[in-house]
Design an enzyme around this catalytic site. Structure first.
Site, PDB file in Angstrom:
ATOM      1  N   HIS A   1       0.888  -1.149  -0.021  1.00 12.98           N
ATOM      2  CA  HIS A   1      -0.034   0.032  -0.361  1.00 12.98           C
ATOM      3  C   HIS A   1       0.856   1.370   0.048  1.00 12.98           C
ATOM      4  O   HIS A   1       1.922   1.238   0.614  1.00 12.98           O
ATOM      5  CB  HIS A   1      -0.980   0.038   1.231  1.00 12.98           C
TER       6      HIS A   1
ATOM      7  N   ASP B   1       6.274   1.639   7.071  1.00  8.73           N
ATOM      8  CA  ASP B   1       4.766   0.894   6.832  1.00  8.73           C
ATOM      9  C   ASP B   1       4.376   2.047   5.512  1.00  8.73           C
ATOM     10  O   ASP B   1       3.793   2.997   6.137  1.00  8.73           O
ATOM     11  CB  ASP B   1       3.960   0.944   8.022  1.00  8.73           C
TER      12      ASP B   1
ATOM     13  N   GLU C   1      -5.012   1.816   2.313  1.00 10.51           N
ATOM     14  CA  GLU C   1      -5.033   0.681   3.189  1.00 10.51           C
ATOM     15  C   GLU C   1      -5.341   0.929   4.658  1.00 10.51           C
ATOM     16  O   GLU C   1      -5.826   0.112   5.363  1.00 10.51           O
ATOM     17  CB  GLU C   1      -3.661  -0.121   2.991  1.00 10.51           C
TER      18      GLU C   1
ATOM     19  N   GLU D   1       3.942  -6.322   3.745  1.00 14.72           N
ATOM     20  CA  GLU D   1       3.781  -5.724   4.670  1.00 14.72           C
ATOM     21  C   GLU D   1       4.856  -5.453   5.825  1.00 14.72           C
ATOM     22  O   GLU D   1       5.687  -6.093   5.582  1.00 14.72           O
ATOM     23  CB  GLU D   1       2.181  -5.970   5.640  1.00 14.72           C
TER      24      GLU D   1
END
Length: 376
Positions: A82, A205, A239, A262
């Site tokens: 994402h 992230d 996301e 991820e």
């Protein structure tokens, strides 16, 4: 930090690029620049996802691959990372020009700290300061007093802090700032640091996973390798607020398997460590990942000597688990870069991006009946 290689440089560029939920345009532009030369086709779908297509048998002769296949007739794999980041949203503007915020995604002021923020106005992006106020205060300043450990002892939350802009109402209006404007941690706080064999930064992230997916696509092209089945590499939107883009892509693209890349939490409760290898998810808060897919990822990682870590995760969700929970993919997998302090100042092994890219390459290239389930 040591002289960066191409992977480090790309990761740093992505970290410096703002991509709050629903406003991932700048991140998408960087991804598109890197992706276009190494895929057979590329487009942006109606959810804002960037999609790259890699055909199993060579470059396609039509764009039929852009449309949803009849259920049960395609063994294509969708691999997702994402583009969005945790950020803030302007809730209201005070007469003095200060901004009150709420979170966009699961984000807390204490995790990211007070200091400079970027206000992404419609006409201007500018720097402001997220502040609590002076610690040299008493009960007459209850908002501050509440957060002192030896006084009110309340966790710092959004109603305690505000953004000092140094601007008037009219100046904010001219910049295009209003309720709903995105606010991000400022670029000056988003530079990679080297910690021995590890790197640290906010928003690994999911920029580290994005970098790994781009690298996997590049490796496939450079080595002249083709996947066993068609592959869609998808850089998804929104996301952090419900896996919106990933679910849309799973529903609209051919294929029956969604694999999410991820960051993975490294905590005692999961038996995972930041010094270990890539994390393979067997379940999370939303779904049980397909065992044969997880087993295959573990096997490939083992073959490379990456020392993978199997994990049953709680308080964690991904594009793949959202997709499976929403009923838009029958099969799902999760592959993570081991990460310390997820949703905070994140730290991961330098080697993890290369390791995850290699696992993805082998996963899509090596024929294996379990990857396609009953659709073969």
């Amino acid at each position: 930090m040591a002289e960066p290689d191409a992977t480090d440089a790309l990761l740093q560029e992505l970290l410096w690029t703002y991509g709050p939920c629903g406003q991932e345009d700048e991140v998408r532009a960087v991804c598109a620049r890197e992706l276009q030369p190494v895929v057979d086709d590329m487009w942006t779908d109606d959810a804002g996802n960037l999609v790259g297509y890699i055909a199993a048998g060579g470059p396609p002769k039509s764009t039929d691959h852009r449309h949803r296949a009849t259920a049960g007739r395609s063994a294509a794999t969708r691999v997702m990372a994402h583009m969005d980041e945790l950020s803030m949203l302007v809730k209201r503007i005070e007469p003095d020009g200060s901004l009150h915020l709420t979170q966009l995604g699961t984000m807390y002021p204490g995790n990211f700290g007070l200091g400079p923020v970027a206000v992404l106005g419609e006409h201007e992006t500018f720097t402001a300061v997220l502040t609590l106020g002076s610690e040299h205060t008493t009960k007459e300043s209850p908002r501050i007093w509440q957060t002192k450990p030896d006084k009110g002892d309340q966790a710092l939350d959004w109603h305690h802090v505000y953004v000092f802009t140094g601007r008037t109402d009219d100046e904010l209006a001219a910049a295009g700032v209003h309720p709903g404007t995105r606010v991000c941690v400022e670029r000056s706080k988003r530079t990679l640091v080297e910690v021995g064999d590890y790197v640290g930064c906010y928003f690994l992230d999911d920029r580290a996973a994005v970098t790994a997916l781009l690298k996997a696509a590049r490796v496939l092209r450079e080595r002249g390798r083709r996947p066993a089945d068609d592959v869609y590499v998808v850089f998804t939107t929104n996301e952090e607020i419900g896996g919106v883009g990933g679910s849309y892509a799973s529903a609209s693209l051919p294929g029956t398997l969604t694999l999410a890349l991820e960051v993975g939490p490294t905590e005692r409760e999961y038996g995972t460590t930041v010094g270990g290898g890539p994390i393979v998810g067997y379940s999370d808060a939303l779904c049980v990942y397909d065992k044969d897919v997880a087993d295959r990822l573990m096997e490939i990682a083992d073959d490379h000597g990456f020392e993978p870590q199997a994990a049953v995760l709680g308080a964690f969700m991904s594009d793949a688990s959202h997709s499976k929970a929403n009923g838009v993919t029958p099969r799902a997998g999760l592959l993570c870069l081991p990460t310390l302090s997820t949703h905070g100042y994140e730290v991961m092994p330098r080697r993890s991006i290369d390791a995850v890219a290699e696992i993805v390459v082998d996963f899509v290239v090596q024929p294996d009946e379990t990857r396609s389930g009953a659709t073969r």
